[in-house]
Write a protein that holds these residues in place. Structure first.
Motif, mmCIF file in Angstrom:
data_model
loop_
_atom_site.group_PDB
_atom_site.id
_atom_site.type_symbol
_atom_site.label_atom_id
_atom_site.label_comp_id
_atom_site.label_asym_id
_atom_site.label_seq_id
_atom_site.Cartn_x
_atom_site.Cartn_y
_atom_site.Cartn_z
ATOM 1 N N ARG A 183 0.809 -1.209 0.000
ATOM 2 C CA ARG A 183 0.000 0.000 0.000
ATOM 3 C C ARG A 183 0.851 1.271 0.000
ATOM 4 O O ARG A 183 0.414 2.306 -0.509
ATOM 5 C CB ARG A 183 -0.932 -0.009 1.222
ATOM 6 C CG ARG A 183 -1.925 -1.153 1.197
ATOM 7 C CD ARG A 183 -2.792 -1.154 2.442
ATOM 8 N NE ARG A 183 -3.467 -2.431 2.597
ATOM 9 C CZ ARG A 183 -4.203 -2.743 3.653
ATOM 10 N NH1 ARG A 183 -4.356 -1.869 4.633
ATOM 11 N NH2 ARG A 183 -4.792 -3.921 3.727
ATOM 12 N N TYR A 206 -8.129 -4.783 2.816
ATOM 13 C CA TYR A 206 -7.359 -3.997 1.864
ATOM 14 C C TYR A 206 -8.314 -3.096 1.097
ATOM 15 O O TYR A 206 -9.512 -3.306 1.056
ATOM 16 C CB TYR A 206 -6.571 -4.899 0.914
ATOM 17 C CG TYR A 206 -7.378 -5.944 0.192
ATOM 18 C CD1 TYR A 206 -7.416 -7.251 0.656
ATOM 19 C CD2 TYR A 206 -8.108 -5.623 -0.946
ATOM 20 C CE1 TYR A 206 -8.151 -8.210 0.008
ATOM 21 C CE2 TYR A 206 -8.842 -6.585 -1.606
ATOM 22 C CZ TYR A 206 -8.857 -7.878 -1.124
ATOM 23 O OH TYR A 206 -9.588 -8.823 -1.785
ATOM 24 N N HIS A 207 -7.737 -2.086 0.483
ATOM 25 C CA HIS A 207 -8.563 -1.155 -0.271
ATOM 26 C C HIS A 207 -9.104 -1.837 -1.518
ATOM 27 O O HIS A 207 -8.355 -2.486 -2.245
ATOM 28 C CB HIS A 207 -7.741 0.071 -0.674
ATOM 29 C CG HIS A 207 -7.205 0.831 0.490
ATOM 30 N ND1 HIS A 207 -8.030 1.438 1.405
ATOM 31 C CD2 HIS A 207 -5.948 1.073 0.900
ATOM 32 C CE1 HIS A 207 -7.287 2.041 2.330
ATOM 33 N NE2 HIS A 207 -6.022 1.829 2.040
ATOM 34 N N GLY A 236 -1.975 -4.229 -1.798
ATOM 35 C CA GLY A 236 -1.429 -4.883 -0.611
ATOM 36 C C GLY A 236 -2.237 -6.088 -0.200
ATOM 37 O O GLY A 236 -2.310 -6.434 0.973
#
Length: 411
Positions: A57, A397-398, A63
């Motif tokens: 990230r 995670y995004h 990530g």
């Protein structure tokens, strides 16, 4: 299987499946009819941010790790193995930067890769040297304190026609420590990319050549130390190439089971569906069994990478077993379809051709079995997964950026 996945993985799977249905499936007929490289599809996949699945990230990546990467490739490949191959080839191209890139190189390149503006490759293979990496003939000659001249031909390079940067490994000296890796941008003078050949399968995916005709490269584009090119090649192939192709094969097996099951339920024989015949049920059962085994081996290997565990044999076995299972399952599916499966445009025929393209890249069957035998008989080598452990930290995670369904496709 539930131990491998978090809620974030499940959301990602739903997201990629929706994208594949809306954006990939409508392109398949054109890719199959023309065999052309679909650069628009490649850019559209890159725009989702999925090439950065394993990029940390702090470099604008997801990530998310190798399990998430496997989910992405599998779901794309279930609809189109060419789409899965596009994603995996550039995810493979990320490995060299993660393993050997300097802080400056990571900062320069990784955010742009995750952002979708770059589709990196790894260019090791040549016509005369595949798994025998040390047999390569391409050369790198230092022409000044900070400049190199690269000359040679690279072949069977995933995403060859999509711009790079290409991670090119060339010979700079004798012996096993005589290979060095460089980043070569797609617009470098002296880099020529010949027309893409017509391939047996994976239509729409670029799998061509790079011609290096005295390409001048600054030393700042060198990846790793002089003499570490073999390490760049092997670590990329084992830690990314093998699990990535495993994921493509897994998607193919799922598609073969789905299409063949639909066929035997719809097709009528003896006043009932073809699925009522015991011989057909036995063969469908075999296909389902191979799917279950392949899914377990694929995600066990990916999860081991995400946990930072030594797992080179698991990665080799997953690639060997799953690519063979894919070939067996699509052959079974084609035989069950009978003559109906031979008609142009039938998915099972496409799957058969696509599966045949997976066994050689990242190591043939013979190479995988030789490596596995070495685990038992010796000589023993340090595991790349132990040298480059990449445990994924806990927590969500995004989500990847998603282009709305039906949005304009990049040219």
């Amino acid at each position: 299987m539930t131990d491998f996945f978090t809620d974030a993985h499940d959301r990602l799977r739903t997201q990629v499946a929706g994208f594949a249905a809306a954006e990939v499936a409508p392109r398949i007929d054109h890719m199959e009819r023309t065999g052309d490289v679909d650069t628009g599809l490649a850019r559209l996949i890159a725009a989702q941010g999925w090439i950065g699945a394993t990029i940390p990230r702090e470099h604008a990546g997801m990530g998310a790790g190798h399990v998430a990467k496997t989910v992405i490739i599998e779901e794309l490949s279930r609809v189109s193995a060419a789409a899965g191959a596009i994603a995996q080839a550039s995810q493979l191209g990320v490995a060299k930067l993660l393993h050997f890139g300097t802080a400056e190189q990571k900062q320069e390149w990784l955010p742009r890769i995750t952002g979708g503006s770059l589709l990196p490759t790894i260019a090791v293979t040549e016509h005369g040297s595949g798994s025998h990496v040390l047999g390569m003939k391409s050369t790198g000659e230092q022409t000044g304190r900070n400049t190199w001249r690269l000359t040679g031909r690279k072949a069977w390079i995933g995403n060859s026609h999509l711009g790079g940067p290409h991670g090119v490994v060339v010979r700079t000296g004798p012996g096993t420590r005589g290979l060095t890796a460089f980043l070569v941008e797609g617009d470098r003078p002296g880099l020529h990319i010949p027309p893409h050949p017509t391939m047996l399968g994976l239509h729409g995916f670029a799998f061509g050549e790079l011609h290096l005709d005295g390409v001048l490269i600054p030393d700042a584009n060198r990846i790793g130390e002089v003499g570490e090119g073999l390490d760049v090649a092997y670590s990329s192939s084992i830690l990314y190439g093998r699990p990535n192709l495993t994921a493509v094969a897994l998607g193919i097996i799922r598609a073969a089971v789905d299409h063949t099951s639909t066929h035997v339920l719809d097709r009528r024989r003896y006043d009932g569906p073809l699925a009522d015949l015991p011989t057909i049920r036995e063969r469908i059962g075999g296909m389902e069994g191979r799917l279950v085994t392949s899914r377990l081996t694929a995600y066990h290997a990916a999860a081991s990478l995400d946990r930072g565990l030594p797992c080179d044999p698991d990665l080799m076995n997953a690639k060997h077993g799953t690519t063979n299972a894919a070939m067996t399952s699509v052959r079974e599916g084609l035989e069950i379809h009978g003559a109906a499966g031979l008609v142009a445009g039938q998915p099972i025929a496409r799957l058969y051709r696509d599966a045949a393209c997976l066994r050689a890249p990242a190591g043939t069957d013979a190479v995988q079995l030789h490596r596995l035998a070495s685990r038992t008989l010796g000589p023993h080598h340090p595991e790349w997964s132990a040298r480059f452990p990449t445990p994924v930290t806990s927590g969500p995670y995004h989500p990847a950026r998603t282009r709305p369904a039906g949005a304009a496709v990049p040219a």
